[in-house]
Scaffold this motif. Structure first.
Motif, mmCIF file in Angstrom:
data_model
loop_
_atom_site.group_PDB
_atom_site.id
_atom_site.type_symbol
_atom_site.label_atom_id
_atom_site.label_comp_id
_atom_site.label_asym_id
_atom_site.label_seq_id
_atom_site.Cartn_x
_atom_site.Cartn_y
_atom_site.Cartn_z
ATOM 1 N N LEU A 74 0.802 -1.225 0.000
ATOM 2 C CA LEU A 74 0.000 0.000 0.000
ATOM 3 C C LEU A 74 0.835 1.275 0.000
ATOM 4 O O LEU A 74 0.336 2.340 -0.359
ATOM 5 C CB LEU A 74 -0.947 0.013 1.214
ATOM 6 C CG LEU A 74 -2.225 -0.814 1.053
ATOM 7 C CD1 LEU A 74 -2.949 -0.942 2.382
ATOM 8 C CD2 LEU A 74 -3.134 -0.178 0.014
ATOM 9 N N ALA A 80 -1.248 6.847 0.409
ATOM 10 C CA ALA A 80 -0.218 6.641 1.429
ATOM 11 C C ALA A 80 0.615 7.892 1.671
ATOM 12 O O ALA A 80 1.324 7.979 2.680
ATOM 13 C CB ALA A 80 0.689 5.483 1.025
ATOM 14 N N TYR A 83 -1.990 9.393 4.457
ATOM 15 C CA TYR A 83 -2.557 8.582 5.530
ATOM 16 C C TYR A 83 -1.594 7.462 5.916
ATOM 17 O O TYR A 83 -0.934 6.877 5.045
ATOM 18 C CB TYR A 83 -3.888 7.948 5.083
ATOM 19 C CG TYR A 83 -4.937 8.937 4.659
ATOM 20 C CD1 TYR A 83 -5.829 9.484 5.576
ATOM 21 C CD2 TYR A 83 -5.035 9.336 3.322
ATOM 22 C CE1 TYR A 83 -6.799 10.397 5.182
ATOM 23 C CE2 TYR A 83 -6.001 10.244 2.913
ATOM 24 C CZ TYR A 83 -6.880 10.774 3.846
ATOM 25 O OH TYR A 83 -7.831 11.677 3.452
ATOM 26 N N LEU A 85 -1.352 3.950 6.504
ATOM 27 C CA LEU A 85 -2.188 2.818 6.119
ATOM 28 C C LEU A 85 -1.706 1.497 6.713
ATOM 29 O O LEU A 85 -2.091 0.425 6.239
ATOM 30 C CB LEU A 85 -2.222 2.707 4.587
ATOM 31 C CG LEU A 85 -2.740 3.946 3.843
ATOM 32 C CD1 LEU A 85 -2.731 3.699 2.336
ATOM 33 C CD2 LEU A 85 -4.141 4.332 4.311
ATOM 34 N N LEU A 88 -4.007 -1.470 7.321
ATOM 35 C CA LEU A 88 -4.570 -2.198 6.190
ATOM 36 C C LEU A 88 -3.578 -3.129 5.508
ATOM 37 O O LEU A 88 -3.928 -3.807 4.544
ATOM 38 C CB LEU A 88 -5.108 -1.194 5.154
ATOM 39 C CG LEU A 88 -6.389 -0.455 5.532
ATOM 40 C CD1 LEU A 88 -6.571 0.765 4.633
ATOM 41 C CD2 LEU A 88 -7.598 -1.365 5.422
ATOM 42 N N GLU A 97 -6.860 1.178 -6.089
ATOM 43 C CA GLU A 97 -7.016 2.560 -5.646
ATOM 44 C C GLU A 97 -7.704 3.364 -6.755
ATOM 45 O O GLU A 97 -7.266 3.364 -7.905
ATOM 46 C CB GLU A 97 -5.669 3.197 -5.334
ATOM 47 C CG GLU A 97 -5.809 4.631 -4.824
ATOM 48 C CD GLU A 97 -4.505 5.259 -4.392
ATOM 49 O OE1 GLU A 97 -4.494 6.002 -3.403
ATOM 50 O OE2 GLU A 97 -3.473 5.009 -5.071
ATOM 51 N N PRO A 165 -7.112 4.520 8.856
ATOM 52 C CA PRO A 165 -5.795 5.124 8.675
ATOM 53 C C PRO A 165 -5.439 6.056 9.824
ATOM 54 O O PRO A 165 -6.302 6.751 10.372
ATOM 55 C CB PRO A 165 -5.950 5.922 7.374
ATOM 56 C CG PRO A 165 -7.105 5.288 6.676
ATOM 57 C CD PRO A 165 -8.033 4.852 7.762
ATOM 58 N N PHE A 215 -10.224 9.417 3.639
ATOM 59 C CA PHE A 215 -9.907 8.081 3.168
ATOM 60 C C PHE A 215 -11.196 7.273 3.126
ATOM 61 O O PHE A 215 -11.971 7.255 4.080
ATOM 62 C CB PHE A 215 -8.893 7.408 4.084
ATOM 63 C CG PHE A 215 -8.503 6.027 3.620
ATOM 64 C CD1 PHE A 215 -7.524 5.870 2.657
ATOM 65 C CD2 PHE A 215 -9.138 4.909 4.128
ATOM 66 C CE1 PHE A 215 -7.167 4.599 2.213
ATOM 67 C CE2 PHE A 215 -8.781 3.630 3.693
ATOM 68 C CZ PHE A 215 -7.800 3.484 2.732
ATOM 69 N N CYS A 217 -12.958 3.420 1.940
ATOM 70 C CA CYS A 217 -12.593 2.034 1.671
ATOM 71 C C CYS A 217 -13.848 1.181 1.495
ATOM 72 O O CYS A 217 -14.866 1.417 2.168
ATOM 73 C CB CYS A 217 -11.756 1.491 2.833
ATOM 74 S SG CYS A 217 -11.022 -0.139 2.541
#
Length: 238
Positions: A74, A80, A83, A85, A88, A97, A165, A215, A217
């Motif tokens: 990631l 990235a 944040y 990450l 994750l 992404e 994040p 962010f 997801c």
């Protein structure tokens, strides 16, 4: 990775030439900065670029997509930069992404978003993507405009604490609903949430892009079956 189909007056395809990429960069600049120019960065060369064109061949929407093999990779993502990450990294891959999603300001047809998500569904299926993520933008950098929207996100759509994040950017805003602004959620974020997506606990203030972004997801396995069937049906329409 391939995608090309038409529905109604719109056609979805991936950029295939330098001129295609330049068209995407022009549309992005017009949408994010409000005037003519090219929005480009080093990530463009690493990404594929989704284009939605109308019957006259005009580019009306665009997005860029980066396929990542596994959660441990990631750090390669655009998100990235802003944040942490690390929560994750244990996620199974592949991950995709989605970034720089934009629609021409004068295009109000909801079918454009529908076609874009149908195209993304095809890409997700083809690549076996398990997680879709990205930074969803709110226009401007004043969080007070989005007080009600941020409060809703904080109360109803926070992701699991171990996956959220961490803070990495220099300037962030907690999603605590400060301010009384009633500006709506962006259409892209509404789509994510309707499919079971979640957000982090803060927004990043990006003064270069003149946006606030959160962010976002989506676990593909969590998409309601009826919604997944509807998206795949878009791919089958001609």
């Amino acid at each position: 990775m391939t995608i090309a189909f038409e529905i109604g007056r719109y056609r979805a395809r991936l950029a295939a030439t330098p001129d295609d990429l330049a068209a995407c960069q022009r549309l992005r600049h017009a949408c994010f900065f409000g005037h003519a120019g090219l929005d480009r960065d080093a990530f463009d060369a690493r990404c594929r670029h989704l284009m939605i064109e109308d019957a006259a061949g005009r580019l009306v929407a665009a997005a860029r997509i980066l396929l990542i093999g596994q959660g441990a990779d990631l750090a390669q993502s655009y998100a990235a930069q802003f944040y942490d990450l690390s929560g994750l990294t244990a996620q199974p891959g592949p991950l995709l992404e989605l970034g720089r999603f934009c629609i021409a300001a004068d295009v109000l047809d909801a079918d454009v978003v529908r076609v874009a998500w149908g195209a993304l569904a095809g890409i997700v299926d083809e690549a076996g993507v398990q997680t879709l993520f990205g930074c969803t933008s709110f226009t401007g950098t004043d969080p007070a405009r989005y007080g009600a929207a941020f409060a809703r996100l904080a109360a109803q759509h926070q992701g699991p604490a171990p996956l959220r994040p961490g803070i990495k950017a220099r300037e962030v805003v907690a999603l605590n609903g400060q301010g009384d602004g009633t500006a709506p959620l962006p259409s892209l974020l509404r789509s994510y949430l309707a499919m079971g997506g979640w957000v982090g606990d803060h927004a990043v203030v990006d003064r270069q892009m003149n946006t606030l972004h959160v962010f976002t997801c989506l676990d593909i396995a969590a998409v309601p079956p009826a919604r997944a069937r509807a998206l795949r049906a878009v791919m089958g329409a001609r």
